[in-house]
Design a protein around this motif. Structure first.
Motif, short mmCIF file in Angstrom:
data_model
loop_
_atom_site.label_atom_id
_atom_site.label_comp_id
_atom_site.label_asym_id
_atom_site.label_seq_id
_atom_site.Cartn_x
_atom_site.Cartn_y
_atom_site.Cartn_z
N ARG A 47 17.48 -13.12 7.71
CA ARG A 47 17.43 -12.34 6.46
C ARG A 47 17.96 -10.92 6.61
O ARG A 47 17.79 -10.09 5.72
CB ARG A 47 15.98 -12.27 5.97
N GLU B 33 9.67 -15.16 -9.16
CA GLU B 33 8.34 -15.23 -8.58
C GLU B 33 8.08 -13.98 -7.75
O GLU B 33 8.98 -13.49 -7.07
CB GLU B 33 8.21 -16.47 -7.71
N LYS C 169 20.05 -20.22 -19.93
CA LYS C 169 19.13 -20.33 -18.80
C LYS C 169 19.77 -21.08 -17.62
O LYS C 169 19.77 -20.60 -16.48
CB LYS C 169 17.85 -21.04 -19.27
N CYS D 171 13.45 -23.17 -8.52
CA CYS D 171 14.39 -23.04 -9.65
C CYS D 171 15.84 -23.32 -9.28
O CYS D 171 16.45 -24.23 -9.84
CB CYS D 171 14.26 -21.65 -10.25
N LYS E 187 10.95 -16.92 -0.31
CA LYS E 187 11.42 -15.52 -0.31
C LYS E 187 10.17 -14.65 -0.16
O LYS E 187 9.04 -15.13 -0.33
CB LYS E 187 12.15 -15.20 -1.60
N ASN F 26 21.03 -19.26 -13.89
CA ASN F 26 20.56 -19.65 -12.56
C ASN F 26 21.69 -20.21 -11.71
O ASN F 26 21.79 -19.93 -10.51
CB ASN F 26 19.41 -20.65 -12.67
N LEU G 164 12.07 -14.89 -15.20
CA LEU G 164 11.10 -14.29 -14.28
C LEU G 164 11.38 -14.72 -12.85
O LEU G 164 11.64 -15.89 -12.60
CB LEU G 164 9.68 -14.75 -14.63
N LYS H 42 23.13 -10.93 -1.09
CA LYS H 42 22.53 -10.78 0.23
C LYS H 42 22.69 -12.10 0.98
O LYS H 42 22.16 -13.13 0.55
CB LYS H 42 21.06 -10.40 0.05
C1 UGA Z 1 15.04 -17.37 -10.06
C2 UGA Z 1 15.81 -16.38 -10.94
O1 UGA Z 1 16.14 -15.20 -10.19
C3 UGA Z 1 14.99 -15.97 -12.17
O2 UGA Z 1 15.77 -15.15 -13.03
C4 UGA Z 1 14.58 -17.25 -12.92
O3 UGA Z 1 13.77 -16.95 -14.04
C5 UGA Z 1 13.79 -18.16 -11.99
O4 UGA Z 1 14.63 -18.49 -10.85
C6 UGA Z 1 13.44 -19.42 -12.75
O5 UGA Z 1 14.34 -20.13 -13.18
O6 UGA Z 1 12.25 -19.61 -13.05
P1 UGA Z 1 13.11 -17.14 -8.21
O7 UGA Z 1 13.32 -18.62 -7.97
O8 UGA Z 1 11.73 -16.62 -8.34
O9 UGA Z 1 13.89 -16.69 -9.55
O10 UGA Z 1 13.75 -16.39 -6.97
P2 UGA Z 1 14.97 -15.43 -6.68
O11 UGA Z 1 14.48 -14.06 -6.46
O12 UGA Z 1 16.04 -15.60 -7.68
O13 UGA Z 1 15.47 -16.02 -5.28
C7 UGA Z 1 15.90 -17.38 -5.17
C8 UGA Z 1 16.37 -17.67 -3.77
O14 UGA Z 1 17.61 -17.02 -3.50
C9 UGA Z 1 15.41 -17.22 -2.67
O15 UGA Z 1 15.33 -18.22 -1.68
C10 UGA Z 1 16.04 -15.95 -2.13
O16 UGA Z 1 15.70 -15.69 -0.80
C11 UGA Z 1 17.52 -16.30 -2.27
N1 UGA Z 1 18.40 -15.12 -2.38
C12 UGA Z 1 18.29 -14.27 -3.45
C13 UGA Z 1 19.36 -14.90 -1.41
O17 UGA Z 1 19.48 -15.66 -0.43
N2 UGA Z 1 20.19 -13.82 -1.55
C14 UGA Z 1 20.11 -12.96 -2.59
O18 UGA Z 1 20.91 -12.00 -2.65
C15 UGA Z 1 19.14 -13.20 -3.57
#
Ligand code: UGA
Length: 476
Positions: free
Chosen positions: A440, A163, A232, A288, A348, A236, A161, A279
């Motif tokens: 961003r 957030e 898992k 996470c 994010k 990540n 998941l 990105k």
């Molecule tokens: C992440 C994983 O995407 C989930 O699949 C996982 O379940 C979760 O951790 C967890 O282990 O519980 P999350 O931490 O909610 O989810 O956030 P993401 O959407 O993955 O983003 C993580 C970070 O990466 C953010 O700071 C976001 O801004 C950054 N990000 C994401 C980038 O800088 N570039 C991208 O292309 C994508």
């Protein structure tokens, strides 16, 4: 919501009502199961019983409202919950310890408590992110408490998941992974997810909308428990690696005057690579990725396996923040007394979570340098005030325009859609100098120049507005 008569209803206890536990509990109720959500924090349980949601998560309030006091109940009594439930999902925190390893003391404590309440067969399911071999430790703890092996199974059912979109990610999963070592555990977990994997859930008129349909339900992948634990951590770590990779590429783009968005599109169009998580920005944060990359590296180290790649992923992530800081410095020359408008505090967009947020780290540094900051975030202001209280140097604005008001530059640190939709003319008029430094890449660089901004972003050619053009836009 699934009609109860359509599937086998299973009584599930979910231990821990944080992001993972609460979302899982509410979603299990949504697919028709009876759920007991347990937490030792009495005030949180009282709040949930009143139907109040302690976290910012789309669809959670509606679903809680739909199931509270019907299919889902909240309690602090783990003993009673264990006795009533067929499956107990453990979703307690696994914070990072000083060595980088996951601190499993909460899992250990919960396993002992569960063990003392087992009188008939139960399946204990790891939902928290845990290192490989945790299932064996949980089994050992339960056996040490005198529970015979035939009275329980330990399984792993990692969650993926994100957030902000956690409810949709749960109900419209890319895949559901169940790690089991016995048929009995496999059958029970498959029955729990049956409303999703059979597609029945998506027939319901009030089902949460998403990509999955009755014709294309989520696939279920059954593995060994150890493989599920590894899936898992490896997922990540891989995603974090993808982000660090594109961030370094963005630095190369900056050096040669290329646009990283074009490069991302080009490489992401290869099906083997895929367009997501490419990105470039100011580095990943959240509860996470930083923790899981460190924990996975530690697991490898303990096994005598060199995984220097993950250390490099972490180094690049830290470097990305430093580079952004330098970018602001080079745009402003000196820091002391400069007024900065800051948009974004959460790690994010779409969440109020500020854990390991690059924005919080950067704000701390700018304050230390003597800047005066006016910050705004659509959801994370209250949480931020708890760690960075308002002061002479740091004020919290009521909206993006107030944050930008009379600022020497505007920094964008979180990818909220709301920021991408700002009225650029109003913003230009509001700023003292029309300088936007976007961590961003929310705006199109050409549009920003046309609108009279000096616009710096990540991995894209910078655009410096000429003095006359910038000033003329200020004239009535
Ligand atoms: C992440 C994983 O995407 C989930 O699949 C996982 O379940 C979760 O951790 C967890 O282990 O519980 P999350 O931490 O909610 O989810 O956030 P993401 O959407 O993955 O983003 C993580 C970070 O990466 C953010 O700071 C976001 O801004 C950054 N990000 C994401 C980038 O800088 N570039 C991208 O292309 C994508």
């Amino acid at each position: 919501m699934v009609d109860d008569s359509m599937n086998e209803q299973i009584t599930i206890a979910v231990v821990g009502s944080g992001y993972v536990g609460l979302v899982a509990a509410v979603c299990f109720a949504e697919i028709g199961h009876r759920v007991i959500c347990v937490d030792n924090d009495e005030s949180k349980i009282a709040m949930l019983r009143d139907g109040k949601v302690p976290i910012y998560e789309e669809y959670l309030p509606e679903l809680l409202d739909r199931h509270c006091n019907a299919l889902i109940e909240f309690t602090t009594d783990l003993h009673a919950a264990t006795q009533r439930a067929q499956a107990i999902f453990v979703a307690v925190g696994t914070p990072q310890s000083q060595t980088g390893s996951a601190d499993l003391s909460y899992v250990d404590a919960v396993a002992s408590q569960i063990a003392r309440s087992i009188t008939e067969y139960k399946i204990i399911v790891e939902k928290s992110t845990v290192p490989v071999y945790t299932n064996e430790w949980i089994s050992r703890v339960i056996e040490r408490n005198g529970v015979p092996r035939e009275l329980f199974d330990v399984a792993s059912n990692p969650e993926f998941l994100r957030e902000g979109t956690a409810v949709v990610d749960f109900l419209h999963a890319d895949r559901i992974v169940i790690g089991v070592d016995t048929d009995r555990a496999g059958n029970l977990l498959r029955a729990i997810y049956e409303p999703l994997t059979s597609g029945k859930y998506y027939q319901s008129a009030d089902a949460v909308p998403g990509v999955r349909t009755t014709a294309e339900p989520p696939p279920l992948l059954q593995t060994s428990t150890k493989a599920a634990e590894l899936i898992k951590h490896a997922s990540n770590a891989f995603l974090a690696m993808k982000i660090s990779f594109i961030n370094v590429v963005s630095n190369i783009c900056e050096a040669v005057g290329a646009d990283v968005e074009q490069v991302s599109k080009g490489i992401g169009s290869d099906e083997r690579i895929g367009p997501k998580f490419l990105k470039a920005g100011i580095g990943y944060g959240g509860s996470c990725f930083p923790k899981d990359v460190a924990a996975f590296r530690y697991v490898a180290e303990q096994l005598g396996i060199e995984f220097g790649l993950l250390r490099e992923v972490e180094n690049i992530n830290a470097e990305q923040k430093r580079r952004f800081f330098q970018k602001v410095r080079s745009a402003l020359w000196t820091f002391r007394g400069k007024k900065l408008g800051v948009l974004g505090l959460a790690f994010k967009g779409g969440t109020d979570d500020i854990r390991e947020s690059p924005a919080i780290d950067l704000i701390g540094q700018f304050v230390k340098e003597g800047c005066v900051l006016s910050v705004y975030d659509p959801a994370a202001m209250e949480r931020t005030k708890q760690v960075l209280p308002p002061s002479g140097n740091l004020t919290y604005a009521k909206d993006a325009y107030e944050a930008a008001s009379d600022a020497d530059a505007l920094l964008i640190l979180t990818d909220w859609q709301e920021f991408a939709e700002l009225d650029l003319d109003r913003l230009h008029y509001t700023l003292r100098y029309p300088i936007v430094i976007d961590g961003r890449n929310l705006f199109d660089a050409t549009t920003m120049i046309q609108r009279g901004f000096t616009y710096l972003s990540v991995g894209r050619p910078g655009a410096v507005q000429t003095r006359d053009a910038a000033i003329s836009r200020k004239l009535p």
